[in-house]
Design an enzyme around this catalytic site. Structure first.
Site, PDB file in Angstrom:
ATOM      1  CG  HIS A   1      66.550  65.843  36.528  1.00  0.00           C
ATOM      2  ND1 HIS A   1      67.515  65.211  36.065  1.00  0.00           N
ATOM      3  CD2 HIS A   1      65.559  65.310  35.559  1.00  0.00           C
ATOM      4  CE1 HIS A   1      67.236  64.314  35.088  1.00  0.00           C
ATOM      5  NE2 HIS A   1      65.915  64.353  34.608  1.00  0.00           N
TER       6      HIS A   1
ATOM      7  N   GLY B   1      61.326  67.883  32.288  1.00  0.00           N
ATOM      8  CA  GLY B   1      60.449  66.786  31.647  1.00  0.00           C
ATOM      9  C   GLY B   1      60.776  65.489  32.345  1.00  0.00           C
ATOM     10  CD  GLU B   2      56.654  61.491  32.613  1.00  0.00           C
ATOM     11  OE1 GLU B   2      56.894  60.715  31.933  1.00  0.00           O
ATOM     12  OE2 GLU B   2      55.355  61.873  32.953  1.00  0.00           O
ATOM     13  CB  SER B   3      63.770  60.093  32.967  1.00  0.00           C
ATOM     14  OG  SER B   3      64.797  59.319  32.453  1.00  0.00           O
ATOM     15  N   GLY B   4      63.530  60.321  29.542  1.00  0.00           N
ATOM     16  CA  GLY B   4      63.469  59.527  28.301  1.00  0.00           C
ATOM     17  C   GLY B   4      62.586  60.361  27.426  1.00  0.00           C
TER      18      GLY B   4
ATOM     19  N   GLY C   1      63.825  63.067  25.969  1.00  0.00           N
ATOM     20  CA  GLY C   1      64.485  63.735  25.020  1.00  0.00           C
ATOM     21  C   GLY C   1      65.075  64.977  25.187  1.00  0.00           C
ATOM     22  CE  LYS C   2      64.930  65.929  31.427  1.00  0.00           C
ATOM     23  NZ  LYS C   2      64.514  64.608  31.127  1.00  0.00           N
ATOM     24  CB  SER C   3      70.282  64.785  26.762  1.00  0.00           C
ATOM     25  OG  SER C   3      70.351  64.722  28.065  1.00  0.00           O
TER      26      SER C   3
ATOM     27  CG  ASP D   1      71.540  64.153  35.373  1.00  0.00           C
ATOM     28  OD1 ASP D   1      70.453  63.859  35.228  1.00  0.00           O
ATOM     29  OD2 ASP D   1      72.233  63.726  36.094  1.00  0.00           O
TER      30      ASP D   1
ATOM     31  CD  GLU E   1      73.309  59.762  30.723  1.00  0.00           C
ATOM     32  OE1 GLU E   1      73.312  58.469  30.696  1.00  0.00           O
ATOM     33  OE2 GLU E   1      73.257  60.583  31.682  1.00  0.00           O
TER      34      GLU E   1
ATOM     35  NE  ARG F   1      44.698  77.020  17.241  1.00  0.00           N
ATOM     36  CZ  ARG F   1      44.157  76.583  16.245  1.00  0.00           C
ATOM     37  NH1 ARG F   1      43.310  75.534  16.316  1.00  0.00           N
ATOM     38  NH2 ARG F   1      44.839  76.688  15.331  1.00  0.00           N
TER      39      ARG F   1
END
Length: 312
Positions: free
Chosen positions: A140, A155-158, A160-162, A179, A204, A245
């Site tokens: 994914h 990364g987690e859903s939501g 902003g990967k797309s 996706d 998407e 860092r």
């Protein structure tokens, strides 16, 4: 699963095959025991009877030199071991003993012929079998071509990967898949990523729905496949992970048995993630070329410390 029929039909443009015997057994499977493609097809080899046996001019010469009883014994061993198919290359078809054709017909072992040189046939079919039987997985994320490097954004859903992918596309980079990304290990040191046919060219974006990237941005905005070289993992700014860092060791993630370089980026207001991804890609390219910026800095720092100690 790859059958002899697949082998013939999929390679028709490259290797012109003619059926000599047992076309009815075309659905016989090529065994996949996790071996490399080199173990599944090669020149006539009585020590490895379970692979596709290719007869070139030299192999036919060897076979015909054997006295009849010994030849029959070797042929019986090949057939009993479950040889998937036999291929006659070069001029072998014009000198093939009738007993070979009869044995393949009676035992329902596909016998094929091609005018191409045996070595060339083996190279092409090994490449084909290696790709068809390569280990695969689906991940994914969003897979991109950034500055010529295959980059998987996870990364987690939501998070902003797309949206990040859309920003990178608008900056001239290319989309491979959104996706769901299919990966295959096509060589000992190579993992390639593809887009599932159902999702081809689609991205998407929340609030906008599905975007046809190829139609909106043009042909150069999409890629068919890319080698995976870097994973960019997005995390929330409130996440509990501790970020160094100046990390002393490069992160990596195992994908199909290969360690892939990995960087982690926190998502926070005001951060330009597209620029950070480009910087991470440029830094990865330098490392692949043997340039270690952190290592050079640490060496410079050590020299400065030593010089300070040596001063009276």
């Amino acid at each position: 699963m790859v059958t002899i029929r697949n082998l013939v039909e999929d390679n028709a443009p490259l290797v012109p095959f003619t059926w000599i015997a047992s076309e009815a057994a075309a659905d016989r499977e090529i065994p996949n025991d996790g071996d490399s493609a080199a173990d599944l097809i090669g020149h006539l080899n009585l020590i490895h009877p379970g692979r596709i046996q290719v007869f070139g001019d030299q192999e036919i010469d060897f076979y015909c030199r054997l006295e009849r009883r010994r030849r029959g014994q070797h042929l019986a061993e090949l057939l009993a071991a479950g040889v998937p198919a036999m291929i006659l290359a070069e001029d072998a078809i014009s000198r093939t003993p009738p007993d070979l054709i009869q044995a393949c017909e009676s035992q329902q072992v596909p016998l094929l012929a091609t005018p191409m040189p045996a070595a060339r046939v083996i190279d092409l079919l090994r490449n084909y079998i290696g790709k068809r039987m390569a280990p695969t997985t689906t991940v994914h994320g969003v897979f991109m071509d950034v500055l010529g490097l295959g980059v998987l954004i996870t990364g987690e859903s939501g998070l902003g990967k797309s949206e990040l992918a859309l920003e990178l596309i608008s900056r001239g980079h290319g989309l491979v898949a959104d996706d769901a990304v299919d990966f295959a290990r096509t060589a000992p040191t190579l993992v390639e990523g593809y887009c599932p046919p159902l999702l081809q060219n689609l991205l998407e974006v929340r609030g906008l729905g599905l975007l046809d990237i190829r139609t909106i941005f043009g042909e150069t905005s999409v890629r068919r496949k890319m080698p995976l070289k870097l994973i960019v993992h997005l995390v929330r700014s409130s996440a509990t992970e501790k970020f160094e860092r100046l990390p002393l060791q490069d992160l990596s993630q195992d994908v199909l048995g290969l360690p892939i370089r990995k960087v982690m980026l926190q998502v926070a207001a005001g951060r330009n993630l597209a620029v950070l991804v480009e910087a991470a890609v440029r830094n990865t390219i330098l490392k692949l070329r043997g340039i270690d910026t952190l290592g050079e800095f640490m060496s410079r720092q050590s020299q400065a410390i030593m010089q300070g100690i040596d001063k009276p």
